[in-house]
Scaffold this motif. Structure first.
Motif, mmCIF file in Angstrom:
data_model
loop_
_atom_site.group_PDB
_atom_site.id
_atom_site.type_symbol
_atom_site.label_atom_id
_atom_site.label_comp_id
_atom_site.label_asym_id
_atom_site.label_seq_id
_atom_site.Cartn_x
_atom_site.Cartn_y
_atom_site.Cartn_z
ATOM 1 N N ALA A 20 0.863 -1.186 0.000
ATOM 2 C CA ALA A 20 0.000 0.000 0.000
ATOM 3 C C ALA A 20 0.901 1.238 0.000
ATOM 4 O O ALA A 20 1.982 1.225 0.585
ATOM 5 N N ARG A 21 0.470 2.289 -0.685
ATOM 6 C CA ARG A 21 1.262 3.532 -0.729
ATOM 7 C C ARG A 21 0.844 4.405 0.450
ATOM 8 O O ARG A 21 -0.280 4.878 0.517
ATOM 9 N N VAL A 22 1.767 4.548 1.367
ATOM 10 C CA VAL A 22 1.415 5.176 2.644
ATOM 11 C C VAL A 22 2.479 6.194 3.027
ATOM 12 O O VAL A 22 3.651 6.040 2.666
ATOM 13 N N ALA A 23 2.053 7.253 3.711
ATOM 14 C CA ALA A 23 2.990 8.229 4.281
ATOM 15 C C ALA A 23 2.547 8.511 5.713
ATOM 16 O O ALA A 23 1.371 8.363 6.059
ATOM 17 N N VAL A 24 3.519 8.884 6.535
ATOM 18 C CA VAL A 24 3.226 9.245 7.923
ATOM 19 C C VAL A 24 3.424 10.748 8.060
ATOM 20 O O VAL A 24 4.429 11.297 7.594
ATOM 21 N N ILE A 25 2.463 11.412 8.667
ATOM 22 C CA ILE A 25 2.584 12.853 8.905
ATOM 23 C C ILE A 25 2.870 13.014 10.400
ATOM 24 O O ILE A 25 2.040 12.646 11.243
ATOM 25 N N ASP A 26 4.035 13.530 10.707
ATOM 26 C CA ASP A 26 4.430 13.556 12.114
ATOM 27 C C ASP A 26 4.890 14.937 12.546
ATOM 28 O O ASP A 26 5.703 15.578 11.874
ATOM 29 N N ALA A 27 4.391 15.375 13.681
ATOM 30 C CA ALA A 27 4.687 16.729 14.174
ATOM 31 C C ALA A 27 6.056 16.835 14.825
ATOM 32 O O ALA A 27 6.482 17.927 15.188
ATOM 33 N N GLY A 28 6.744 15.714 15.009
ATOM 34 C CA GLY A 28 8.058 15.747 15.646
ATOM 35 C C GLY A 28 7.963 16.302 17.055
ATOM 36 O O GLY A 28 6.982 16.079 17.777
ATOM 37 N N ALA A 29 8.976 17.084 17.436
ATOM 38 C CA ALA A 29 9.060 17.547 18.820
ATOM 39 C C ALA A 29 7.936 18.514 19.190
ATOM 40 O O ALA A 29 7.690 18.775 20.364
ATOM 41 N N ALA A 30 7.219 19.044 18.173
ATOM 42 C CA ALA A 30 6.149 20.008 18.464
ATOM 43 C C ALA A 30 5.034 19.378 19.301
ATOM 44 O O ALA A 30 4.335 20.063 20.030
ATOM 45 N N VAL A 31 4.864 18.058 19.168
ATOM 46 C CA VAL A 31 3.841 17.359 19.946
ATOM 47 C C VAL A 31 4.526 16.171 20.623
ATOM 48 O O VAL A 31 4.909 15.225 19.953
ATOM 49 N N PRO A 32 4.696 16.208 21.935
ATOM 50 C CA PRO A 32 5.444 15.130 22.590
ATOM 51 C C PRO A 32 4.737 13.783 22.459
ATOM 52 O O PRO A 32 3.522 13.707 22.548
ATOM 53 N N GLN A 33 5.528 12.757 22.205
ATOM 54 C CA GLN A 33 4.961 11.423 22.019
ATOM 55 C C GLN A 33 4.919 10.654 23.329
ATOM 56 O O GLN A 33 5.805 10.798 24.173
ATOM 57 N N ALA A 34 3.926 9.778 23.424
ATOM 58 C CA ALA A 34 3.912 8.845 24.551
ATOM 59 C C ALA A 34 5.038 7.819 24.379
ATOM 60 O O ALA A 34 5.661 7.395 25.345
ATOM 61 N N THR A 35 5.303 7.451 23.122
ATOM 62 C CA THR A 35 6.200 6.315 22.871
ATOM 63 C C THR A 35 7.585 6.526 23.458
ATOM 64 O O THR A 35 8.132 5.625 24.092
ATOM 65 N N VAL A 36 8.157 7.694 23.251
ATOM 66 C CA VAL A 36 9.537 7.878 23.689
ATOM 67 C C VAL A 36 9.642 7.969 25.214
ATOM 68 O O VAL A 36 10.725 7.841 25.777
ATOM 69 N N ALA A 37 8.506 8.199 25.872
ATOM 70 C CA ALA A 37 8.521 8.265 27.338
ATOM 71 C C ALA A 37 8.244 6.908 27.974
ATOM 72 O O ALA A 37 8.360 6.750 29.182
ATOM 73 N N ALA A 38 7.885 5.925 27.154
ATOM 74 C CA ALA A 38 7.431 4.642 27.702
ATOM 75 C C ALA A 38 8.597 3.820 28.241
ATOM 76 O O ALA A 38 9.742 3.998 27.834
ATOM 77 N N ALA A 39 8.253 2.891 29.132
ATOM 78 C CA ALA A 39 9.281 1.996 29.684
ATOM 79 C C ALA A 39 9.480 0.771 28.795
ATOM 80 O O ALA A 39 10.498 0.096 28.887
ATOM 81 N N GLY A 40 8.485 0.453 27.990
ATOM 82 C CA GLY A 40 8.630 -0.666 27.055
ATOM 83 C C GLY A 40 8.235 -2.017 27.612
ATOM 84 O O GLY A 40 8.589 -3.054 27.054
ATOM 85 N N ILE B 80 8.198 9.909 6.017
ATOM 86 C CA ILE B 80 7.662 10.553 7.219
ATOM 87 C C ILE B 80 7.697 12.057 6.943
ATOM 88 O O ILE B 80 8.772 12.657 6.843
ATOM 89 N N VAL B 81 6.532 12.634 6.764
ATOM 90 C CA VAL B 81 6.433 14.049 6.388
ATOM 91 C C VAL B 81 6.405 14.879 7.671
ATOM 92 O O VAL B 81 5.512 14.699 8.510
ATOM 93 N N PRO B 82 7.385 15.767 7.863
ATOM 94 C CA PRO B 82 7.385 16.567 9.096
ATOM 95 C C PRO B 82 6.377 17.706 9.002
ATOM 96 O O PRO B 82 6.619 18.703 8.325
ATOM 97 N N ALA B 83 5.265 17.547 9.637
ATOM 98 C CA ALA B 83 4.230 18.591 9.607
ATOM 99 C C ALA B 83 3.307 18.374 10.795
ATOM 100 O O ALA B 83 3.019 17.229 11.160
ATOM 101 N N ARG B 84 2.859 19.482 11.356
ATOM 102 C CA ARG B 84 1.922 19.377 12.474
ATOM 103 C C ARG B 84 0.508 19.620 11.963
ATOM 104 O O ARG B 84 0.191 20.736 11.519
ATOM 105 N N VAL B 85 -0.295 18.582 12.009
ATOM 106 C CA VAL B 85 -1.670 18.718 11.520
ATOM 107 C C VAL B 85 -2.481 19.463 12.575
ATOM 108 O O VAL B 85 -2.501 19.097 13.746
ATOM 109 N N LEU B 86 -3.142 20.523 12.112
ATOM 110 C CA LEU B 86 -3.903 21.361 13.048
ATOM 111 C C LEU B 86 -5.392 21.064 13.014
ATOM 112 O O LEU B 86 -6.082 21.189 14.014
ATOM 113 N N SER B 87 -5.895 20.707 11.820
ATOM 114 C CA SER B 87 -7.340 20.463 11.741
ATOM 115 C C SER B 87 -7.648 19.495 10.615
ATOM 116 O O SER B 87 -6.904 19.394 9.628
#
Ligand code: GLY
Length: 379
Positions: A29-49, A179-186
């Motif tokens: 499937a042709r897919v892209a990820v739109i990710d806000a990066g550091a502008a929106v903190p992720q749960a994942t990087v804070a997780a213990a795993g 992975i497209v660096p962009a913060r989706v607002l609406s």
């Protein structure tokens, strides 16, 4: 005019978004990820795993303990192949360990609660046994003499979430998934439901939109996915404990290189300061960890952080579609890392018009009632 048009756009580049992109990419499937990066903190990087359905998923508030446990157990089993495959593909060691979890009791009442939990897990088909304090100390000699009993879940596992994220990013690159660096607002509505507007000024469009954004993205309906703050720390304590230990008031997760993650507080409220870490919270976690394993008491602190779990009213994730036809892969609360492989498999099937490998009905957004979250009609 949209500045870019995608086939499938996954909004949110946490572990759920990236594993889903990898799964879809692996199926052409042709897919892209739109990710806000550091502008929106992720749960994942804070997780213990921790990959611990025996402890983490029996506590669903809304009577969803059974489907939630089965989702966690299915995904735990998938991690056995997923982890080595990801490591082999990317060359990143993700510190997958399947050496079980020990849940500790200091008092009879705590032991009784753990025994009920063990019975529930066994009833649901999992592996869990109550052992004595001495048996727990035979497994983990650093445990304190205060431990009177423990729940041993020998099949639970753990990974290092930061390494998992690095590996997933490489894997997406290998599959030409951007992975497209962009913060989706609406998000658009009605005739414009295929569009979404970004803080950078772009308007993007996609045939299929998947919302995998976290609790503070501003994109998930308030009240249904909300931030549950957790503060945690890492200390240098090589070899003191060798497996995940869940003590009253703290969990202890030994990682590669002697790094030991101690977590985590739980705090919710609309006025949360998302980023702050308080001395009192870290001191409390450390005291609770040291009560379980006194050898941890004087270990040097390596870092401390706060993260935001995407909580939901019943503690279970939201997997399905909204009334605009967007796919939702949200609200994995304390278990995003655990759920990722199974959630990706099931959501990919749903998106590609196939029958998911397990019943997603318990996780459908319609369980929260009509309105914004009523299921999509038709395509
Ligand atoms: N799963 C552990 C936590 O959310 O703190």
């Amino acid at each position: 005019m949209p500045s870019r048009v995608f086939d499938i756009a996954i909004i949110g580049g946490g572990v759920i978004g990236l594993t889903l992109a990898r799964e879809l990419g692996g199926r052409d499937a042709r897919v892209a990820v739109i990710d806000a990066g550091a502008a929106v903190p992720q749960a994942t990087v804070a997780a213990a795993g921790m990959l611990a359905p025996s402890f983490e998923t029996c506590a669903a508030f809304g009577g969803l303990a059974e489907p939630l446990y089965h989702l966690g157990a299915r995904s735990l089993a998938m991690w056995q192949d997923y982890a080595p495959a990801l490591e082999e593909e990317t060359g990143i060691v993700i510190d997958y360990r399947r050496d079980g979890t020990l849940g500790l009791a200091y008092r009879d009442a705590q032991a009784e609660d753990l025994a009920k939990q063990a019975a529930l897990v066994k009833n649901l088909g999992g592996a869990a046994e109550m052992i004595s304090g001495d048996e727990a100390r035979a497994l983990e000699p650093a445990l304190s003499n205060e431990v009177v009993a423990a729940l041993h879940a020998p099949e639970d596992a753990q990974v290092d979430p930061r390494h998992v994220m690095s590996a997933l990013r490489i894997s997406l690159k290998n599959r030409d998934i951007e992975i497209v660096p962009a913060r989706v607002l609406s998000l658009g509505e009605g005739a414009a439901a295929g569009q979404f507007a970004c803080a950078e000024g772009d308007v993007f469009e996609a045939q299929t939109i998947v919302l995998a954004a976290g609790a503070v993205s501003g994109l998930t309906p308030m009240g249904l996915v909300y931030p549950v703050k957790g503060e945690a720390t890492a200390i240098a304590a090589e070899g003191v404990v060798t497996r995940v230990v869940r003590a009253p008031g703290a969990y202890i997760c030994p990682k590669a290189g002697g790094r030991v993650v101690i977590g985590a507080t739980e705090e919710l409220g609309p006025l949360l300061d998302h980023h702050s870490v308080s001395d009192a919270a870290i001191a409390g976690l450390r005291a609770n960890a040291a009560r379980a394993a006194p050898g941890l008491s004087s270990a040097q602190e390596l870092e401390r952080w706060a993260g935001l779990r995407p909580g939901t009213p019943d503690g279970a994730p939201i997997m399905g579609r909204d009334k605009e036809g967007r796919f939702l892969a949200l609200g994995h609360y304390r278990n995003g890392i655990l759920h990722a492989p199974a959630a990706a498999e099931a959501m990919a099937a749903l998106i590609l018009g196939e029958t998911p490998p397990f019943d997603l009905a318990p996780f459908d957004p319609s369980r929260f009632g009509p309105g914004r979250f009523s299921p999509a009609q038709g395509g």
